[in-house]
Motif scaffolding. Structure first.
Motif, PDB file in Angstrom:
ATOM      1  N   ALA A 146       0.813  -1.216   0.036  1.00  0.00           N
ATOM      2  CA  ALA A 146       0.055   0.157  -0.138  1.00  0.00           C
ATOM      3  C   ALA A 146       0.914   1.248   0.092  1.00  0.00           C
ATOM      4  CB  ALA A 146      -0.852   0.094   1.145  1.00  0.00           C
ATOM      5  N   PRO A 147       0.734   2.091  -1.067  1.00  0.00           N
ATOM      6  CA  PRO A 147       1.427   3.280  -1.141  1.00  0.00           C
ATOM      7  C   PRO A 147       1.217   4.382   0.032  1.00  0.00           C
ATOM      8  CG  PRO A 147       0.093   3.242  -2.608  1.00  0.00           C
ATOM      9  CD  PRO A 147       0.045   2.006  -2.251  1.00  0.00           C
ATOM     10  N   ASP A 148       2.005   5.390   0.363  1.00  0.00           N
ATOM     11  CA  ASP A 148       1.921   6.106   1.286  1.00  0.00           C
ATOM     12  C   ASP A 148       0.920   7.453   0.590  1.00  0.00           C
ATOM     13  OD1 ASP A 148       1.824   8.055   3.305  1.00  0.00           O
ATOM     14  OD2 ASP A 148       3.801   8.617   3.194  1.00  0.00           O
ATOM     15  N   LEU A 149      -0.254   7.715   0.995  1.00  0.00           N
ATOM     16  CA  LEU A 149      -1.040   8.682   0.417  1.00  0.00           C
ATOM     17  C   LEU A 149      -1.006   9.995   1.059  1.00  0.00           C
ATOM     18  CD1 LEU A 149      -4.264   6.577  -0.223  1.00  0.00           C
ATOM     19  CD2 LEU A 149      -2.430   6.834  -1.661  1.00  0.00           C
ATOM     20  N   LEU A 150      -0.056  10.198   2.140  1.00  0.00           N
ATOM     21  CA  LEU A 150       0.007  11.261   2.812  1.00  0.00           C
ATOM     22  C   LEU A 150       0.312  12.517   1.893  1.00  0.00           C
ATOM     23  CD1 LEU A 150       1.198  11.275   6.634  1.00  0.00           C
ATOM     24  CD2 LEU A 150      -0.748  12.439   5.621  1.00  0.00           C
ATOM     25  N   PRO A 151       1.281  12.340   1.011  1.00  0.00           N
ATOM     26  CA  PRO A 151       1.742  13.286  -0.042  1.00  0.00           C
ATOM     27  C   PRO A 151       0.439  13.838  -1.076  1.00  0.00           C
ATOM     28  CG  PRO A 151       3.264  11.800   0.048  1.00  0.00           C
ATOM     29  CD  PRO A 151       2.099  11.083   0.817  1.00  0.00           C
ATOM     30  N   GLU A 179      -9.325   7.365   5.608  1.00  0.00           N
ATOM     31  CA  GLU A 179      -9.333   6.974   7.104  1.00  0.00           C
ATOM     32  C   GLU A 179      -9.368   5.611   7.272  1.00  0.00           C
ATOM     33  OE1 GLU A 179     -12.404   9.156   9.232  1.00  0.00           O
ATOM     34  OE2 GLU A 179     -11.838   8.092  11.061  1.00  0.00           O
ATOM     35  N   ALA A 180     -10.030   4.816   6.416  1.00  0.00           N
ATOM     36  CA  ALA A 180      -9.915   3.341   6.327  1.00  0.00           C
ATOM     37  C   ALA A 180      -8.577   2.796   5.917  1.00  0.00           C
ATOM     38  CB  ALA A 180     -11.226   2.708   5.653  1.00  0.00           C
ATOM     39  N   TYR A 181      -8.361   3.337   4.756  1.00  0.00           N
ATOM     40  CA  TYR A 181      -7.178   2.922   4.144  1.00  0.00           C
ATOM     41  C   TYR A 181      -5.789   3.066   4.825  1.00  0.00           C
ATOM     42  CZ  TYR A 181      -3.066   3.050   0.634  1.00  0.00           C
ATOM     43  OH  TYR A 181      -1.933   2.694  -0.009  1.00  0.00           O
ATOM     44  N   PHE A 182      -5.679   4.194   5.595  1.00  0.00           N
ATOM     45  CA  PHE A 182      -4.625   4.200   6.620  1.00  0.00           C
ATOM     46  C   PHE A 182      -4.615   3.211   7.824  1.00  0.00           C
ATOM     47  CE2 PHE A 182      -4.347   8.523   4.854  1.00  0.00           C
ATOM     48  CZ  PHE A 182      -3.102   8.454   4.398  1.00  0.00           C
ATOM     49  N   ARG A 183      -5.847   2.583   7.883  1.00  0.00           N
ATOM     50  CA  ARG A 183      -5.627   1.365   9.125  1.00  0.00           C
ATOM     51  C   ARG A 183      -5.456   0.070   8.233  1.00  0.00           C
ATOM     52  NH1 ARG A 183     -10.933   2.585  12.760  1.00  0.00           N
ATOM     53  NH2 ARG A 183     -10.650   5.035  12.971  1.00  0.00           N
ATOM     54  N   PHE A 184      -5.171   0.091   7.045  1.00  0.00           N
ATOM     55  CA  PHE A 184      -4.566  -1.192   6.590  1.00  0.00           C
ATOM     56  C   PHE A 184      -3.455  -1.894   7.090  1.00  0.00           C
ATOM     57  CE2 PHE A 184      -2.250  -3.506   3.086  1.00  0.00           C
ATOM     58  CZ  PHE A 184      -3.364  -4.449   2.933  1.00  0.00           C
ATOM     59  N   ASP A 185      -3.413  -3.103   7.417  1.00  0.00           N
ATOM     60  CA  ASP A 185      -2.523  -3.799   8.154  1.00  0.00           C
ATOM     61  C   ASP A 185      -2.354  -5.101   7.417  1.00  0.00           C
ATOM     62  OD1 ASP A 185      -0.794  -5.288   9.675  1.00  0.00           O
ATOM     63  OD2 ASP A 185      -1.544  -4.818  11.469  1.00  0.00           O
ATOM     64  N   PRO A 186      -1.146  -5.344   6.496  1.00  0.00           N
ATOM     65  CA  PRO A 186      -0.979  -6.508   5.734  1.00  0.00           C
ATOM     66  C   PRO A 186      -1.074  -7.705   6.566  1.00  0.00           C
ATOM     67  CG  PRO A 186       0.785  -4.998   5.385  1.00  0.00           C
ATOM     68  CD  PRO A 186       0.068  -4.379   6.396  1.00  0.00           C
ATOM     69  N   LEU A 202      -9.909  16.027 -15.308  1.00  0.00           N
ATOM     70  CA  LEU A 202      -9.796  14.848 -14.215  1.00  0.00           C
ATOM     71  C   LEU A 202      -9.708  14.915 -13.090  1.00  0.00           C
ATOM     72  CD1 LEU A 202      -9.806  11.716 -14.446  1.00  0.00           C
ATOM     73  CD2 LEU A 202      -7.458  11.789 -14.737  1.00  0.00           C
ATOM     74  N   THR A 203     -10.851  14.478 -12.244  1.00  0.00           N
ATOM     75  CA  THR A 203     -10.666  14.509 -10.738  1.00  0.00           C
ATOM     76  C   THR A 203     -10.327  13.059 -10.228  1.00  0.00           C
ATOM     77  OG1 THR A 203     -12.223  16.307 -10.700  1.00  0.00           O
ATOM     78  CG2 THR A 203     -12.028  15.023  -8.787  1.00  0.00           C
ATOM     79  N   VAL A 204      -9.246  13.133  -9.469  1.00  0.00           N
ATOM     80  CA  VAL A 204      -8.873  11.759  -8.726  1.00  0.00           C
ATOM     81  C   VAL A 204      -9.111  11.876  -7.411  1.00  0.00           C
ATOM     82  CG1 VAL A 204      -7.112  11.144 -10.628  1.00  0.00           C
ATOM     83  CG2 VAL A 204      -6.407  12.514  -8.680  1.00  0.00           C
ATOM     84  N   ALA A 205      -9.688  10.782  -6.729  1.00  0.00           N
ATOM     85  CA  ALA A 205      -9.955  11.045  -5.445  1.00  0.00           C
ATOM     86  C   ALA A 205      -9.627   9.542  -4.701  1.00  0.00           C
ATOM     87  CB  ALA A 205     -11.723  11.091  -5.274  1.00  0.00           C
ATOM     88  N   PHE A 206      -8.892   9.749  -3.457  1.00  0.00           N
ATOM     89  CA  PHE A 206      -8.749   8.607  -2.562  1.00  0.00           C
ATOM     90  C   PHE A 206      -9.983   8.683  -1.768  1.00  0.00           C
ATOM     91  CE2 PHE A 206      -4.648  10.040  -4.379  1.00  0.00           C
ATOM     92  CZ  PHE A 206      -4.287   8.791  -4.772  1.00  0.00           C
ATOM     93  N   VAL A 207     -10.853   8.021  -1.881  1.00  0.00           N
ATOM     94  CA  VAL A 207     -12.053   8.127  -1.358  1.00  0.00           C
ATOM     95  C   VAL A 207     -12.357   7.918   0.446  1.00  0.00           C
ATOM     96  CG1 VAL A 207     -14.548   7.458  -1.488  1.00  0.00           C
ATOM     97  CG2 VAL A 207     -13.118   7.550  -3.464  1.00  0.00           C
ATOM     98  N   ASN A 208     -11.682   6.809   0.675  1.00  0.00           N
ATOM     99  CA  ASN A 208     -11.841   6.501   2.310  1.00  0.00           C
ATOM    100  C   ASN A 208     -10.448   6.419   2.870  1.00  0.00           C
ATOM    101  OD1 ASN A 208     -12.625   6.013   4.713  1.00  0.00           O
ATOM    102  ND2 ASN A 208     -14.070   4.256   3.939  1.00  0.00           N
TER     103      ASN A 208
END
Ligand SMILES: [Zn+2]
Length: 320
Positions: free
Chosen positions: A13-18, A81-88, A73-79
């Motif tokens: 999972a890439p870091d989306l913070l940027p 808050e859930a994504y950042f909880r991803f734990d492999p 073109l609009t690009v959205a990382f939609v959720n």
């Protein structure tokens, strides 16, 4: 072939913070405006937080210089808050924070007085979905099924799926148990309105090939809209465009009724049963049989429990 109970996490999972500070006034939403007339299009990733292929595809393509040559073109990382909880080590647990965000898309829920992390985010994103003319919503699946483009089944959606020419399987109809998906929100679902939303299920959530399908779904969506340079597409496309597309119509969704449900085989999805009457699952001792010839099992969910949707059935309509 790994089974449903052994699902290695091959993707990172890439870091989306940027991507937090966009240029739209809403976190994790970016607008790439060509400055030229053209489609008002949008791409969604991670409406389900653990379906990381969309984030990987958008991160890769944006880093590689993806820009529309017409329209915006609009690009959205939609959720996020859930994504950042991803734990492999617990990859199934971050699908959402409070509730499934792809079930809330009715005016009753969005305008109502309830509160949840997903409703708050849906309300923040709603103006985009009220505005854009085209939407690609990127998802993935629990099994190693081949990819499927899901639409509600309207003619305008089928035409657009044909224009994309990707992936090989297009399924219309909902087989719904509850709630509304984003692709069924408001005028997307109006045959008299030109706006179109499609959803792609790219493959198993964490399989390497699933990210390749996500990349190509973005490229071929934008190609269908004539928004991206063909040279950029040729340089980055990872899989072959299928020679033909198969069209399915989902006729049924089924929720488990007992505490003792099992499929008769470890189906991964898109298995085709030639004849009506074939047993493919047993629920509380009752055999479940295919209701018609040329019946296709869509998205079997080997983790479902009593009350949850466990599969959909679809009629094979045509092979293009
Ligand atoms: Zn999903």
């Amino acid at each position: 072939m790994p089974t449903a109970t052994a699902t290695p996490v091959e993707l990172v999972a890439p870091d989306l913070l940027p991507y937090r500070d966009g240029n739209t006034g809403v976190d994790y939403v970016h607008c790439l405006d060509s400055g030229r007339a053209g489609p008002d299009a949008m791409i969604n990733a991670v409406i389900h937080g653990n379906e990381i292929c969309g984030a990987i595809a958008l991160d890769y393509l944006l880093s590689a210089g993806l820009r529309p040559h017409r329209g915006r073109l609009t690009v959205a990382f939609v959720n996020p808050e859930a994504y950042f909880r991803f734990d492999p080590s617990k990859p199934t647990e971050s699908r959402f924070v409070d509730e499934d965000m792809n079930r809330v898309w009715t005016s009753e829920r969005l305008d109502g007085g309830e509160d949840s992390a997903e409703l708050r985010r849906a309300r923040a994103l709603r103006p985009f979905y009220d505005r854009v003319e085209r939407l690609l919503d990127i998802h993935s699946m629990g099994t190693y099924s081949d990819p499927i483009l899901l639409v509600h089944g309207l003619d305008k959606e089928i035409r657009f799926a044909r224009a994309m020419g990707y992936p090989a399987t297009v399924a219309g109809g909902s087989g719904h148990i509850e709630g509304r998906r984003l692709i069924e929100y408001a005028t997307f679902n109006d045959p008299a309105d030109d706006r179109i939303a499609v959803l792609i299920e790219c493959g198993q959530h964490w399989a390497k090939a699933t990210a390749d399908v996500a990349v190509d779904s973005v490229l071929l969506y934008l190609t269908a809209l004539d928004m991206v340079d063909p040279g950029f597409v040729a340089e980055h496309q990872r899989t072959a465009k299928p020679e033909r597309q198969t069209l399915l119509t989902v006729t049924d969704g089924y929720a488990i009724r007992s505490d003792d449900f099992h499929f008769t085989k470890d189906y991964k999805g898109l298995e085709r049963f030639a004849k009506a009457g074939e047993v493919f699952a047993v629920d509380g001792g009752e055999e479940l049989r295919t209701p018609y010839d040329n019946c296709v099992l869509v998205m079997p969910n080997h983790r479902a429990v009593k009350g949850q949707r466990v599969f959909r059935l679809a009629r094979l309509m045509e092979v293009d």
